[in-house]
Design a protein around this motif. Structure first.
Motif, mmCIF file in Angstrom:
data_model
loop_
_atom_site.group_PDB
_atom_site.id
_atom_site.type_symbol
_atom_site.label_atom_id
_atom_site.label_comp_id
_atom_site.label_asym_id
_atom_site.label_seq_id
_atom_site.Cartn_x
_atom_site.Cartn_y
_atom_site.Cartn_z
ATOM 1 N N THR A 12 0.862 -1.173 0.000
ATOM 2 C CA THR A 12 0.000 0.000 0.000
ATOM 3 C C THR A 12 0.901 1.226 0.000
ATOM 4 N N ALA A 50 0.559 2.439 4.775
ATOM 5 C CA ALA A 50 0.596 3.215 3.535
ATOM 6 C C ALA A 50 1.960 3.904 3.499
ATOM 7 N N THR A 95 -5.138 6.072 -1.241
ATOM 8 C CA THR A 95 -4.697 4.730 -1.582
ATOM 9 C C THR A 95 -5.822 3.736 -1.333
#
Length: 120
Positions: A12, A50, A95
């Motif tokens: 991610t 992320a 994302t």
């Protein structure tokens, strides 16, 4: 790990760097096998991270490695990491969670503040 069917794990990655977050996430870089996703394992709980823009996954010296935006190996599976940042909705990090979670740990991308480091 040289099987013809081997696929590198997903990662991610934020489209825009997270800012103004100062929490700390210590843990072990791990693989969530069900989702084939690189995560941080904190006491047995898989956390979808992320990563800053430009980070990726590669096979280095026969091991799965997390690669920073400069192309350097940041950590390999099993390494202890400590990440500055905080929990945000995946949409706020621009994302999609590879684990399918609503929130992700968005790593703050301020390398001069030591927001991301590996513990040896």
């Amino acid at each position: 790990m040289t099987s013809d069917n081997f696929q590198l794990p997903q990662l991610t990655v934020q489209q825009s760097p997270a800012r103004n977050m100062a929490a700390r996430l210590p843990g072990i870089l791990a693989l969530n096998e069900a989702a084939n996703c690189l995560v941080v394992d904190k006491h047995g709980r898989h956390i979808d991270v992320a990563w800053p823009p430009g980070w990726s996954v590669a096979l280095r010296d026969g091991s799965i490695a997390l690669i920073d935006a400069t192309g350097q190996t940041f950590a390999k599976l099993g390494d202890t990491v400590s990440l500055g940042g905080g929990y945000v909705l995946a949409s706020v990090a621009h994302t999609t969670s590879c684990l399918g979670t609503e929130k992700v740990w968005a790593v703050a991308s301020a390398p001069d503040t030591g927001s991301v480091h590996r513990s040896d």
